[in-house]
Write a protein that holds these residues in place. Structure first.
Motif, PDB file in Angstrom:
ATOM      1  N   VAL A  94      45.321 -14.207  29.310  1.00  0.00           N
ATOM      2  CA  VAL A  94      45.480 -13.689  27.952  1.00  0.00           C
ATOM      3  C   VAL A  94      46.931 -13.873  27.518  1.00  0.00           C
ATOM      4  O   VAL A  94      47.857 -13.403  28.176  1.00  0.00           O
ATOM      5  CB  VAL A  94      45.085 -12.202  27.873  1.00  0.00           C
ATOM      6  N   LEU A  97      45.707  -5.604  29.468  1.00  0.00           N
ATOM      7  CA  LEU A  97      45.140  -6.941  29.310  1.00  0.00           C
ATOM      8  C   LEU A  97      46.190  -8.008  29.588  1.00  0.00           C
ATOM      9  O   LEU A  97      45.925  -9.012  30.263  1.00  0.00           O
ATOM     10  CB  LEU A  97      44.580  -7.115  27.901  1.00  0.00           C
ATOM     11  N   ILE A 139      35.437  -7.841  28.969  1.00  0.00           N
ATOM     12  CA  ILE A 139      36.194  -8.434  30.070  1.00  0.00           C
ATOM     13  C   ILE A 139      35.497  -9.680  30.590  1.00  0.00           C
ATOM     14  O   ILE A 139      36.131 -10.719  30.853  1.00  0.00           O
ATOM     15  CB  ILE A 139      36.390  -7.410  31.205  1.00  0.00           C
ATOM     16  N   VAL A 156      47.728 -10.250  22.232  1.00  0.00           N
ATOM     17  CA  VAL A 156      46.790  -9.212  21.843  1.00  0.00           C
ATOM     18  C   VAL A 156      47.178  -8.687  20.458  1.00  0.00           C
ATOM     19  O   VAL A 156      48.360  -8.579  20.127  1.00  0.00           O
ATOM     20  CB  VAL A 156      46.756  -8.041  22.852  1.00  0.00           C
TER      21      VAL A 156
END
Length: 489
Positions: free
Chosen positions: A138, A131, A99, A141
């Motif tokens: 972000v 996330l 993180i 993913v």
């Protein structure tokens, strides 16, 4: 396809926006790359790879996919359009580091021209939705079963990253969907490389999240592994470090029997490979045949990593470890008897739920008796989703865990220094890894030290030696974890 990076690793480097210590994967695209997607040529991608060597190999696989698709891989994240953070989620500290690293990279969006951030690996597999929802920086993913989706993820992050109301990219599949092996962008140092012989784990230790993230145990074929090792040797690899979640289980799912001994015999036939090193070996799976191969094959360094985790029977049972303390003791005894020069490394966990003062005392006493040459100690971390995390009784306070770790590490420092002094006066074969200009001293490793986790050999020579060659070094001193010497005439 294999291609070798020309830049160096930057390990633990703290730049203007980095708080955590991490390994930055670097690569320069060479003429070996086939540029097949011309529209991607201008997209610059940088990698940050966290966690274990197995994760590093996944990063190299993704680098190869991106390189072959025409993306430009850059060394520094400050020059990238998209940064990929390949994460670990094994224990709490690994999650925290991941993180922190993502937030460090997010700094670039505000202060540089970064377009997008892609998070891959175990943290993405485990917390992909969180996330995307909780860290707005972000953009995409990809789970551990979705390495093939990295191209689409990077393209999406480049085109849509940071745009208001832009849809996020998510590729989280069953981990077993990912094919084993594949092209790798081999990153420096090319003279020492990891090779992953299987994926996943069937052991179901109660404290471990890996089977839930990586799936069931799956071995690669001997032929596939040997072919990869030959390609590595052609690129200049001299030390091959064999890794897996459970290395000694290799082949059981494919061939119906433990086949690590057979695989090692084939790897030993490869010209150019001079050292073969074994990590992550389970004590109950170390067969007599495997011991014979390790003892008799010159290329296999007499170094074995055996994570025993504990010695107390009731703690081992609560951990769902196969075998008991007697099995561990017998395994260590047998290895020392049949391979007298063997260096043994292990890891243990302190503070597991239900570990009493007596259990800990038994562990500490055994470690004093066993005199492991190398030792890593972890305090127990309760990982959600694991059986151990649901244990309500017998929890050990954090302060007690840390005290127990400190006790073992103080004892181990004395053991390590004493064991290292056995090398003084001997001449050891050392793999040279670098030269420090101000001090005029070289550094490298002997058979007793695995890359990145163990000590070093520091030595002088009459001339500057290149990294990646073997030299004979006469050891003159041992201080804590490192050896000191000079090139033997």
């Amino acid at each position: 396809m294999f291609f070798c990076a020309e830049n160096d690793f930057v390990c633990g480097q703290k730049g203007p926006h980095t708080r955590g210590s991490y390994l930055r994967i670097t690569l320069q695209i060479t003429e070996r790359l086939a540029y097949t997607v011309s529209e991607n040529k201008k997209i610059k991608v940088a990698f940050v790879s966290l966690g274990c060597p197995k994760n590093q190999i996944d990063s190299e696989v993704m680098l190869a996919k991106l390189g072959n698709a025409g993306f430009e891989i850059v060394e520094e994240d400050i020059f990238a359009d998209v940064v990929v953070v390949n994460t670990c989620a094994f224990i709490q500290s690994a999650k925290e580091e991941a993180i922190e690293t993502i937030l460090d990279v997010a700094w670039l969006r505000e202060n540089r021209d970064l377009c997008g951030i892609v998070v891959t690996g175990c943290l993405a597999q485990r917390y992909g939705d969180e996330l995307l929802s909780e860290i707005p920086e972000v953009d995409a993913v990809c789970g551990v079963g979705n390495l093939d989706d990295i191209i689409d993820a990077v393209r999406h992050a480049y085109e849509h990253g940071g745009k208001k109301d832009a849809e996020k990219f998510k590729a989280i599949s069953c981990p077993e969907a990912q094919a084993l092996g594949g092209d790798r962008a081999v990153t420096p140092p090319e003279y020492s490389a990891y090779i992953k012989i299987s994926e996943g784990c069937d052991n179901r230790c109660t404290y471990c999240i890996i089977p839930y993230l990586r799936g069931k145990f799956r071995s690669r074929t001997i032929e596939d592994i040997v072919a990869e090792a030959r390609d590595l040797a052609a690129l200049g690899t001299k030390e091959l470090v064999v890794v897996s979640q459970d290395t000694t289980r290799y082949g059981l799912d494919l061939y119906g029997e433990f086949c690590l001994d057979k695989l090692l015999c084939e790897l030993c036939k490869i010209d150019g490979i001079e050292w073969i090193r074994l990590l992550y070996c389970y004590p109950d799976e170390i067969t007599d045949s495997l011991i014979d191969v390790i003892a008799n094959e010159e290329k296999i360094v007499k170094y074995i990593d055996i994570p025993i985790q504990h010695i107390s029977d009731n703690v081992l049972k609560a951990m769902n470890r196969r075998g008991d303390g007697a099995l561990v003791r017998e395994c260590v005894k047998k290895l020392r008897e049949r391979i007298p020069e063997v260096v043994l490394r292990t890891t243990v966990i302190v503070g597991f739920p239900g570990e009493t003062k007596e259990n800990f005392a038994e562990l500490a006493e055994y470690l004093k008796q066993a005199q492991f040459d190398r030792l890593g100690v972890f305090t127990y971390s309760a990982e959600e989703g694991t059986p151990a995390a649901r244990i309500k009784d017998g929890k050990v306070p954090e302060k007690t865990k840390q005290h127990r770790l400190d006790v073992i590490m103080r004892n181990q420092m004395e053991i390590h220094e004493k064991n290292n002094k056995k090398f003084v006066g001997k001449t050891l074969r050392v793999l040279c890894e670098g030269f420090d200009i101000p001090s005029g001293v070289h550094s490298g490793r002997c058979y007793a030290d695995a890359p990145e986790i163990d000590g070093k050999v520091f030595f002088t020579a009459k001339r500057k030696l290149p990294a990646g060659i073997f030299v004979d070094v006469k050891i003159t001193d041992a201080i804590e974890y490192d050896l000191y010497g000079e090139v033997a005439e």
